[in-house]
Design an enzyme around this catalytic site. Sequence first.
Site, PDB file in Angstrom:
ATOM      1  N   HIS A  82       0.728  -1.420   0.494  1.00 24.60           N
ATOM      2  CA  HIS A  82      -0.046   0.221  -0.378  1.00 24.60           C
ATOM      3  C   HIS A  82       0.382   1.356   0.124  1.00 24.60           C
ATOM      4  O   HIS A  82       1.793   1.001   0.662  1.00 24.60           O
ATOM      5  CB  HIS A  82      -0.846  -0.002   0.984  1.00 24.60           C
ATOM      6  CG  HIS A  82      -1.624   1.051   1.376  1.00 24.60           C
ATOM      7  ND1 HIS A  82      -2.463   1.307   0.714  1.00 24.60           N
ATOM      8  CD2 HIS A  82      -1.264   2.167   1.933  1.00 24.60           C
ATOM      9  CE1 HIS A  82      -3.229   2.145   0.823  1.00 24.60           C
ATOM     10  NE2 HIS A  82      -2.560   2.845   1.483  1.00 24.60           N
ATOM     11  N   ASP A 161     -14.731   2.261   8.120  1.00 15.09           N
ATOM     12  CA  ASP A 161     -13.777   3.628   7.868  1.00 15.09           C
ATOM     13  C   ASP A 161     -14.775   4.506   6.375  1.00 15.09           C
ATOM     14  O   ASP A 161     -14.382   6.292   6.714  1.00 15.09           O
ATOM     15  CB  ASP A 161     -13.047   2.687   7.004  1.00 15.09           C
ATOM     16  CG  ASP A 161     -11.676   3.635   6.068  1.00 15.09           C
ATOM     17  OD1 ASP A 161     -11.810   4.105   7.223  1.00 15.09           O
ATOM     18  OD2 ASP A 161     -12.251   3.413   5.555  1.00 15.09           O
ATOM     19  N   ARG A 168     -15.020  12.672   8.601  1.00 15.77           N
ATOM     20  CA  ARG A 168     -13.959  13.716   8.947  1.00 15.77           C
ATOM     21  C   ARG A 168     -13.280  14.920   8.218  1.00 15.77           C
ATOM     22  O   ARG A 168     -12.899  15.666   8.847  1.00 15.77           O
ATOM     23  CB  ARG A 168     -12.383  12.213   9.357  1.00 15.77           C
ATOM     24  CG  ARG A 168     -12.665  11.361  10.644  1.00 15.77           C
ATOM     25  CD  ARG A 168     -11.959  10.588  10.478  1.00 15.77           C
ATOM     26  NE  ARG A 168     -10.197  10.554   9.966  1.00 15.77           N
ATOM     27  CZ  ARG A 168      -9.376   9.955   9.692  1.00 15.77           C
ATOM     28  NH1 ARG A 168     -10.101   8.561   8.865  1.00 15.77           N
ATOM     29  NH2 ARG A 168      -8.066  10.167   8.979  1.00 15.77           N
ATOM     30  N   SER A 183      -8.365   3.751   9.998  1.00 15.14           N
ATOM     31  CA  SER A 183      -8.123   3.401   8.255  1.00 15.14           C
ATOM     32  C   SER A 183      -7.460   3.204   7.634  1.00 15.14           C
ATOM     33  O   SER A 183      -8.567   2.263   6.787  1.00 15.14           O
ATOM     34  CB  SER A 183      -8.685   5.196   8.086  1.00 15.14           C
ATOM     35  OG  SER A 183      -9.319   4.796   6.291  1.00 15.14           O
ATOM     36  N   LYS A 187      -8.926  -1.183   5.753  1.00 11.87           N
ATOM     37  CA  LYS A 187      -8.498  -2.046   4.548  1.00 11.87           C
ATOM     38  C   LYS A 187      -8.046  -2.788   3.489  1.00 11.87           C
ATOM     39  O   LYS A 187      -8.845  -3.747   3.178  1.00 11.87           O
ATOM     40  CB  LYS A 187      -8.972  -0.549   3.907  1.00 11.87           C
ATOM     41  CG  LYS A 187      -9.956   0.062   3.953  1.00 11.87           C
ATOM     42  CD  LYS A 187     -10.030   1.812   2.996  1.00 11.87           C
ATOM     43  CE  LYS A 187      -9.199   2.254   4.200  1.00 11.87           C
ATOM     44  NZ  LYS A 187      -9.716   4.045   3.556  1.00 11.87           N
TER      45      LYS A 187
HETATM   46  N1  URA Z   1      -5.922   7.760   3.707  1.00 10.48           N
HETATM   47  C1  URA Z   1      -6.864   6.780   4.302  1.00 10.48           C
HETATM   48  O1  URA Z   1      -7.582   5.862   3.437  1.00 10.48           O
HETATM   49  N2  URA Z   1      -7.558   6.695   5.384  1.00 10.48           N
HETATM   50  C2  URA Z   1      -7.116   7.923   5.892  1.00 10.48           C
HETATM   51  O2  URA Z   1      -7.130   8.192   6.885  1.00 10.48           O
HETATM   52  C3  URA Z   1      -6.111   8.947   4.840  1.00 10.48           C
HETATM   53  C4  URA Z   1      -5.258   8.197   4.155  1.00 10.48           C
END
Ligand code: URA
Length: 433
Positions: A82, A161, A168, A183, A187
């Site tokens: 990632h 999320d 947010r 977050s 994922k």
């Molecule tokens: N990318 C994400 O997936 N989550 C965040 O909180 C910030 C950047």
Amino acid sequence: MRMYDIIEKKRDGQELTETEIQFFINGYTKDEIPDYQVSALLMAIYFNDMTDGERASLTKVMVESGDQIDLAQIEGVKVDKHSTGGVGDTTTLILAPLVASVGVPIAKMSGRGLGHTGGTIDKLESIPGFHVEITNDEFIELVNKNKVAVIGQSGNLTPADKKLYSLRDVTATVNSIPLIASSIMSKKIAAGADAIVLDVKTGSGAFMKELEDSEKLASAMVSIGQQVGRNTIAIISDMNQPLGFAIGNALEVKEAIATLQGNGPKDLTELCLVLASHMVVLANQATSTEEARKKLEENLKNGKALEQFKLFLGSQGGDTSVVDQPDTLPQASYQVELPAKVSGTVSKIVADEIGTAAMMLGAGRATKESEIDLAVGIVLHKKIGDDVKQGEALLTIHANSEAIDDVKELLYQNIEISTGKIEAPPLIYGTIT
Ligand code: URA
Ligand code: CA
């Protein structure tokens, strides 16, 4: 249990239990807790931070809020990569076949991009016929057979999320290390990875502009991974200038092909080798990054990585002849060079603004609904530290419109030429394990 008490506890700097975190995440996902209470809690987290334990609990609970991809039918350790996001980052297109070529299974779930250029899927779709609309069974079969496949995002992954991120976004609580780290990690974990290699960017074009913040984010994610039983390592890499030369979908596919042929830009090739070496070690296919790197370099030289790319494209409907004839990829109507106004050394190429210029040409999406133009973008000829003569091309703009004066203007504003000795910034700032 009451949401009021949870907010009060965090406000006063105390540690929340996993049960309390579960209560608020599940309640919020089911619309049983209102936005205003969750907003208050997010702001308390923003100011009072979270302990390592809280961060891991938050991640786990978010993973459990939705579907989880089961990759158990795939043999071997499934390693995912990632990147926290950069400009002209073509690494996934190269890493997937490269790492697969040494026997590591790559089961990649990918999305369409929002921002400077498209996502991995958009880029791959510039190859005629290539598609990611395959069933889960086909996906697993392909990875077992060919070691690499890419599937589009499906299912209901980490709904908690999604809701939290939107909230947010409007409550000035995006920029919080525990919230970003949980977050991103939720994922990756929901997508089924056994082990994760993180490429945390730092610099003007990155989410985290300061090295210290990038290191904190990297450590936070590595700690979450270890706590939830997914082996995770992070490298911190430079995003003060775009990676490689190409920014734009088909242009990046071409760059990826060149890199798989061993003729890629130096920085892009090096970053891929570093990330790939860690992936191979985490997958137990080498005992050290040195040993892994040797195998990977060999497969770039002997053509095996490129063959793996063809196999991957072909098995998902793609026309593999583009690999040998990249000029058949979508091409823009106009190719316009941007000449340097003075002689000197390139001292700045502000990555995110160059990304914005590519987006203005049509390479990226401003909103989820925007159409992207796969052919357009920018190819740099100079990077930071390179000498340039007045009139020499700094870059080539690939456009499908003649009206690009605003793009040129933006590019000129964000490329600085100085006199005196300018060093190229380092590519890798560190590794966090
Ligand atoms: N990318 C994400 O997936 N989550 C965040 O909180 C910030 C950047
Ligand atoms: Ca690039």
